[in-house]
Motif scaffolding. Structure first.
Motif, PDB file in Angstrom:
ATOM      1  N   LYS A  17       0.844  -1.185   0.000  1.00 38.41           N
ATOM      2  CA  LYS A  17       0.000   0.000   0.000  1.00 38.41           C
ATOM      3  C   LYS A  17       0.882   1.237   0.000  1.00 38.41           C
ATOM      4  O   LYS A  17       1.094   1.875   1.006  1.00 38.41           O
ATOM      5  CB  LYS A  17      -0.933  -0.025   1.196  1.00 38.41           C
ATOM      6  CG  LYS A  17      -2.082   0.915   1.031  1.00 38.41           C
ATOM      7  CD  LYS A  17      -3.211   0.587   1.940  1.00 38.41           C
ATOM      8  CE  LYS A  17      -4.383   1.483   1.600  1.00 38.41           C
ATOM      9  NZ  LYS A  17      -5.549   1.161   2.345  1.00 38.41           N
ATOM     10  N   GLU A  31      -1.991  -0.665  -4.992  1.00 40.79           N
ATOM     11  CA  GLU A  31      -2.494  -1.348  -3.822  1.00 40.79           C
ATOM     12  C   GLU A  31      -2.612  -2.840  -4.061  1.00 40.79           C
ATOM     13  O   GLU A  31      -3.181  -3.268  -5.061  1.00 40.79           O
ATOM     14  CB  GLU A  31      -3.868  -0.783  -3.439  1.00 40.79           C
ATOM     15  CG  GLU A  31      -4.405  -1.355  -2.164  1.00 40.79           C
ATOM     16  CD  GLU A  31      -5.708  -0.703  -1.756  1.00 40.79           C
ATOM     17  OE1 GLU A  31      -6.467  -1.372  -1.057  1.00 40.79           O
ATOM     18  OE2 GLU A  31      -5.968   0.438  -2.125  1.00 40.79           O
ATOM     19  N   LYS A  32      -2.051  -3.622  -3.139  1.00 41.58           N
ATOM     20  CA  LYS A  32      -2.188  -5.072  -3.169  1.00 41.58           C
ATOM     21  C   LYS A  32      -2.760  -5.510  -1.837  1.00 41.58           C
ATOM     22  O   LYS A  32      -2.351  -5.032  -0.788  1.00 41.58           O
ATOM     23  CB  LYS A  32      -0.842  -5.748  -3.406  1.00 41.58           C
ATOM     24  CG  LYS A  32      -0.296  -5.519  -4.801  1.00 41.58           C
ATOM     25  CD  LYS A  32       0.886  -6.378  -5.078  1.00 41.58           C
ATOM     26  CE  LYS A  32       1.357  -6.172  -6.513  1.00 41.58           C
ATOM     27  NZ  LYS A  32       2.358  -7.125  -6.907  1.00 41.58           N
ATOM     28  N   VAL A  33      -3.714  -6.431  -1.895  1.00 40.83           N
ATOM     29  CA  VAL A  33      -4.407  -6.886  -0.705  1.00 40.83           C
ATOM     30  C   VAL A  33      -4.396  -8.412  -0.673  1.00 40.83           C
ATOM     31  O   VAL A  33      -4.733  -9.060  -1.673  1.00 40.83           O
ATOM     32  CB  VAL A  33      -5.871  -6.380  -0.699  1.00 40.83           C
ATOM     33  CG1 VAL A  33      -6.627  -6.877   0.513  1.00 40.83           C
ATOM     34  CG2 VAL A  33      -5.914  -4.859  -0.777  1.00 40.83           C
TER      35      VAL A  33
END
Length: 140
Positions: A17, A31-33
């Motif tokens: 993030k 953004e990676k979640v």
């Protein structure tokens, strides 16, 4: 090889993030979640000879991590070990938007590109040939 995968995953989680401190409205962010996966009590591994009917007191670990990259509208599926044949299904409101059968013979990463025009809530399912099952939800 596992250490490389773990370090890569930690990097994604720590630096995923990038625009966390940016002012609101910055649409150039990245953004990676990590998607929370749940599964049944059948482990993702190749069945071996022996007593297969033994009772497990805890849920087996799922050797699969799924990371959503919302900036590129893709999923990164990390397989930690060889688990054989799996079916990967992504659906939205019960309609299948992606399906693939894979033969996982070693630890690997698979990137699934989703359509940029779609948005909403999605459901990912990964089912092993031996009945192992993992699923998770994510939104775009």
């Amino acid at each position: 090889m596992k250490l490389k995968l773990i370090l890569c995953l930690l990097g994604v989680l720590l630096f995923g993030k990038v625009n966390a401190g940016s002012p609101e409205g910055n649409d150039g962010g990245f953004e990676k979640v990590l998607i929370q996966m749940t599964g049944n009590d059948v482990p993702f591994d190749i069945l071996t000879k022996g007593n297969l009917g033994d009772h497990r007191s805890i849920q087996p670990l799922i050797p699969i991590y799924v990371v959503l990259d919302s900036s590129s509208c893709s999923l990164e599926v990390y397989f930690e070990q060889a688990i054989g044949e799996v079916d990967i299904t992504i659906s939205q409101d019960g309609a299948v938007v992606y399906f693939s059968s894979e033969n996982i013979q070693d630890s690997m990463q698979k990137t699934i590109q989703l359509n940029f025009e779609v948005s909403g809530d999605f459901f990912i399912e990964i089912e092993g040939e031996n009945g192992a099952y993992a699923c998770g939800q994510f939104g775009l």
